[in-house]
Design an enzyme around this catalytic site. Structure first.
Site, mmCIF file in Angstrom:
data_model
loop_
_atom_site.group_PDB
_atom_site.id
_atom_site.type_symbol
_atom_site.label_atom_id
_atom_site.label_comp_id
_atom_site.label_asym_id
_atom_site.label_seq_id
_atom_site.Cartn_x
_atom_site.Cartn_y
_atom_site.Cartn_z
ATOM 1 N N TYR A 53 -7.022 -61.133 -25.019
ATOM 2 C CA TYR A 53 -7.060 -62.052 -26.155
ATOM 3 C C TYR A 53 -5.666 -62.634 -26.399
ATOM 4 O O TYR A 53 -4.764 -61.954 -26.890
ATOM 5 C CB TYR A 53 -7.557 -61.347 -27.414
ATOM 6 C CG TYR A 53 -8.989 -60.850 -27.325
ATOM 7 C CD1 TYR A 53 -9.821 -61.225 -26.268
ATOM 8 C CD2 TYR A 53 -9.520 -60.000 -28.286
ATOM 9 C CE1 TYR A 53 -11.130 -60.772 -26.185
ATOM 10 C CE2 TYR A 53 -10.832 -59.549 -28.215
ATOM 11 C CZ TYR A 53 -11.629 -59.931 -27.157
ATOM 12 O OH TYR A 53 -12.923 -59.475 -27.068
ATOM 13 N N LEU A 208 -22.393 -64.452 -35.002
ATOM 14 C CA LEU A 208 -22.762 -65.735 -35.595
ATOM 15 C C LEU A 208 -23.015 -66.792 -34.519
ATOM 16 O O LEU A 208 -22.863 -67.990 -34.754
ATOM 17 C CB LEU A 208 -21.672 -66.218 -36.560
ATOM 18 C CG LEU A 208 -21.345 -65.268 -37.721
ATOM 19 C CD1 LEU A 208 -20.314 -65.900 -38.646
ATOM 20 C CD2 LEU A 208 -22.595 -64.894 -38.492
ATOM 21 N N GLY A 215 -24.185 -73.329 -38.983
ATOM 22 C CA GLY A 215 -24.788 -74.608 -39.327
ATOM 23 C C GLY A 215 -23.834 -75.780 -39.306
ATOM 24 O O GLY A 215 -24.241 -76.923 -39.546
#
Length: 327
Positions: A53, A208, A215
């Site tokens: 990372y 998610l 959304g």
């Protein structure tokens, strides 16, 4: 925040964990500091990181947090080995030498003498018994408290868990980490079953849907979003296809009816799915984190869970009968 045992181990992890993949690139140091402080204040303790990372930057930031006063006992630090960036290229090397070298370097960056959970980042070419012997060595030397695997499919997870269970002197696996969300339910095919059988806690990354389930991409790609960036567009692309839209729309509709946000609905569905010990999230701002923390005291009712199951791939065979859809 509620904590759960990681599999059959004594390690307790917050049921929402903080992922660090974007630290140092999309998330700067002042933001990281506030995110972690807010997370700890809310009762969270699990930080998931890896040498890959940011080429070690995420681990260095955790080390800076510890040096700056964050109490080591407030954190469950989970890192990985066997998948690193060398010379700008991604390299999978799960040999004993590489694994232990990765761990030693991680500990220096993290500014700690041990990690709470050490995971094999990916299945490699080295014999699995050699890879796992490195994990036994790390635990026996006090460099790691618990061990697990990451991104293993079902048979790989079962093979590794069975090998470690064969002799009492080996360190049993505590966890398996895998992508799992309403847009990625492949884990239910084999991995969840393997985790259940071998008493492994499941750590779900990208709970998610890599951000798609928030959304925010329903009407386009915001200019400041990960999907619009050069370095993360590839990561979002699989979930920007038309086949994902019906799931995202269903989540948004459920959120509207429940007075929640789409991100909260997606998180609750995943957080309380069978075998999940912790849902890993990667908020970029304190506001995003606050939104997710606000869901801590909430849960979805069975009909909503069943409806989301149906629209995203069908019933979850591992759910208790009480929450199974009526036939």
């Amino acid at each position: 925040m509620e904590r759960r045992a990681l599999g059959a181990s004594g390690l307790q992890v917050s049921r929402m964990g903080l992922g660090t993949m974007a630290w140092g690139r999309d998330t700067d140091w002042p933001t990281v500091k506030q995110l972690v402080n807010d997370f700890i204040d809310a009762g969270g303790n699990l930080l998931d990181t890896a040498p890959a990372y940011g080429g070690g930057v995420a681990e260095k930031m955790i080390g800076k947090l510890l040096a700056g006063g964050v109490a080591r006992q407030d954190l469950v630090i989970a890192t990985k080995a066997g998948f690193v960036i060398r010379g700008g290229k991604r390299v999978i090397d799960t040999s004993r030498a590489a694994m232990l070298t990765d761990l030693e370097q991680s500990l220096r960056r993290l500014n700690t003498d041990h990690v709470d959970l050490w995971q094999v980042h990916a299945w490699g070419d080295a014999p699995i018994d050699e890879t796992l012997s490195a994990m036994d060595s790390a635990v026996s030397r006090g460099l790691a408290r618990y061990v697990g695997v990451s991104n293993f499919v079902g048979w790989q997870t079962a093979t590794a868990a069975t090998w470690q269970q064969a002799l009492t002197e080996r360190t049993k696996l505590s966890s398996v980490q895998v992508e799992y969300s309403l847009l990625a339910r492949r884990a239910e095919v084999e991995v969840v079953g393997a985790a259940e059988h071998h008493n492994l806690g499941l750590l779900a990354w990208s709970s998610l849907g890599r951000g798609a389930l928030t959304g925010k991409y329903r009407t386009g790609i915001p200019r400041d979003s990960r999907a619009a960036s050069d370095h993360f567009a590839w990561f979002l692309e699989p979930y920007m296809q038309p086949r994902s839209r019906s799931v995202v729309d269903a989540v948004a509709k459920a959120a509207e009816g429940l007075g929640l946000t789409p991100a909260q609905v997606a998180l609750l569905w995943l957080r309380d799915a069978p075998q999940v010990a912790s849902a890993l999230v990667g908020p970029r701002t304190p506001e995003h984190l606050s939104e997710l923390l606000d869901a801590e005291s909430k849960e979805l009712v069975a009909p909503i869970v069943s409806a989301l199951d149906d629209v995203s791939g069908g019933p979850n065979a591992y759910r208790p009968p009480a929450t199974a859809p009526v036939r």
